[in-house]
Write a protein that holds these residues in place. Structure first.
Motif, mmCIF file in Angstrom:
data_model
loop_
_atom_site.group_PDB
_atom_site.id
_atom_site.type_symbol
_atom_site.label_atom_id
_atom_site.label_comp_id
_atom_site.label_asym_id
_atom_site.label_seq_id
_atom_site.Cartn_x
_atom_site.Cartn_y
_atom_site.Cartn_z
ATOM 1 N N CYS A 4 0.736 -0.711 0.006
ATOM 2 C CA CYS A 4 -0.144 0.006 -0.116
ATOM 3 C C CYS A 4 0.761 1.385 0.165
ATOM 4 C CB CYS A 4 -0.896 0.086 1.122
ATOM 5 S SG CYS A 4 -1.837 1.454 1.670
ATOM 6 N N VAL A 17 -6.270 1.553 -8.074
ATOM 7 C CA VAL A 17 -6.973 2.396 -8.546
ATOM 8 C C VAL A 17 -6.173 2.881 -9.971
ATOM 9 C CG1 VAL A 17 -8.470 5.216 -8.190
ATOM 10 C CG2 VAL A 17 -7.618 2.842 -6.773
ATOM 11 N N SER A 28 -6.566 -1.042 1.349
ATOM 12 C CA SER A 28 -8.001 -0.525 2.306
ATOM 13 C C SER A 28 -8.670 0.741 1.175
ATOM 14 C CB SER A 28 -7.778 -0.801 3.287
ATOM 15 O OG SER A 28 -7.076 0.844 4.160
ATOM 16 N N PHE A 29 -10.088 1.215 1.413
ATOM 17 C CA PHE A 29 -10.426 2.105 0.640
ATOM 18 C C PHE A 29 -9.882 2.916 1.566
ATOM 19 C CE2 PHE A 29 -13.467 -0.827 -0.365
ATOM 20 C CZ PHE A 29 -13.245 -0.561 -1.926
ATOM 21 N N GLU A 30 -9.888 2.788 2.845
ATOM 22 C CA GLU A 30 -9.602 4.361 4.118
ATOM 23 C C GLU A 30 -8.064 4.499 3.876
ATOM 24 O OE1 GLU A 30 -8.019 4.503 8.462
ATOM 25 O OE2 GLU A 30 -8.379 3.151 7.792
ATOM 26 N N CYS A 31 -7.375 4.212 3.672
ATOM 27 C CA CYS A 31 -6.386 4.092 2.492
ATOM 28 C C CYS A 31 -6.126 4.848 1.518
ATOM 29 C CB CYS A 31 -5.430 2.991 2.331
ATOM 30 S SG CYS A 31 -3.891 2.964 3.696
ATOM 31 N N ALA A 32 -7.188 4.564 -0.160
ATOM 32 C CA ALA A 32 -7.340 4.956 -0.674
ATOM 33 C C ALA A 32 -8.003 6.440 -0.657
ATOM 34 C CB ALA A 32 -8.750 3.810 -1.670
ATOM 35 N N ILE A 33 -8.816 6.835 -0.234
ATOM 36 C CA ILE A 33 -9.706 7.978 0.519
ATOM 37 C C ILE A 33 -8.275 9.124 1.117
ATOM 38 C CG2 ILE A 33 -11.125 8.871 1.714
ATOM 39 C CD1 ILE A 33 -12.949 6.333 1.636
ATOM 40 N N VAL A 48 -16.136 12.409 0.029
ATOM 41 C CA VAL A 48 -16.134 10.943 0.356
ATOM 42 C C VAL A 48 -17.391 10.665 -0.712
ATOM 43 C CG1 VAL A 48 -16.970 8.884 0.490
ATOM 44 C CG2 VAL A 48 -14.958 9.700 1.985
#
Length: 84
Positions: A4, A17, A28-33, A48
């Motif tokens: 990541c 992405v 994770s989506f958390e890291c992507a956000i 978001v």
């Protein structure tokens, strides 16, 4: 295994992405956000959802846009009957 780009975690279920010609890897989506979501110019939260863009500036909602001086922006229009 992929690593990541935000937290450095090596994870077998990491995902990519593709955005604006670049490839990003997250676990994770958390890291992507954290890496990719724009920040509200008024309150500083990560946007978001859809957000609102006014003159090239991004806001999380119409309230924050209005608080920053934007006019003519609403979250949604409600008719007299209360429906959209």
């Amino acid at each position: 295994m992929a690593t990541c780009e935000v937290c450095g975690n090596e994870y077998d279920m990491a995902f990519e992405v593709h955005s604006q010609g670049a490839v990003h890897v997250f676990d994770s989506f958390e890291c992507a956000i954290t890496r990719m979501a724009p920040v509200c110019e008024h309150c500083g939260c990560r946007i978001v959802g859809h957000g609102a863009e006014v003159d090239g500036r991004w806001y999380c909602c119409a309230h924050c846009a209005r608080e920053s001086g934007a006019t003519g922006i609403v979250d949604r229009e409600v008719t007299a009957a209360g429906s959209r």
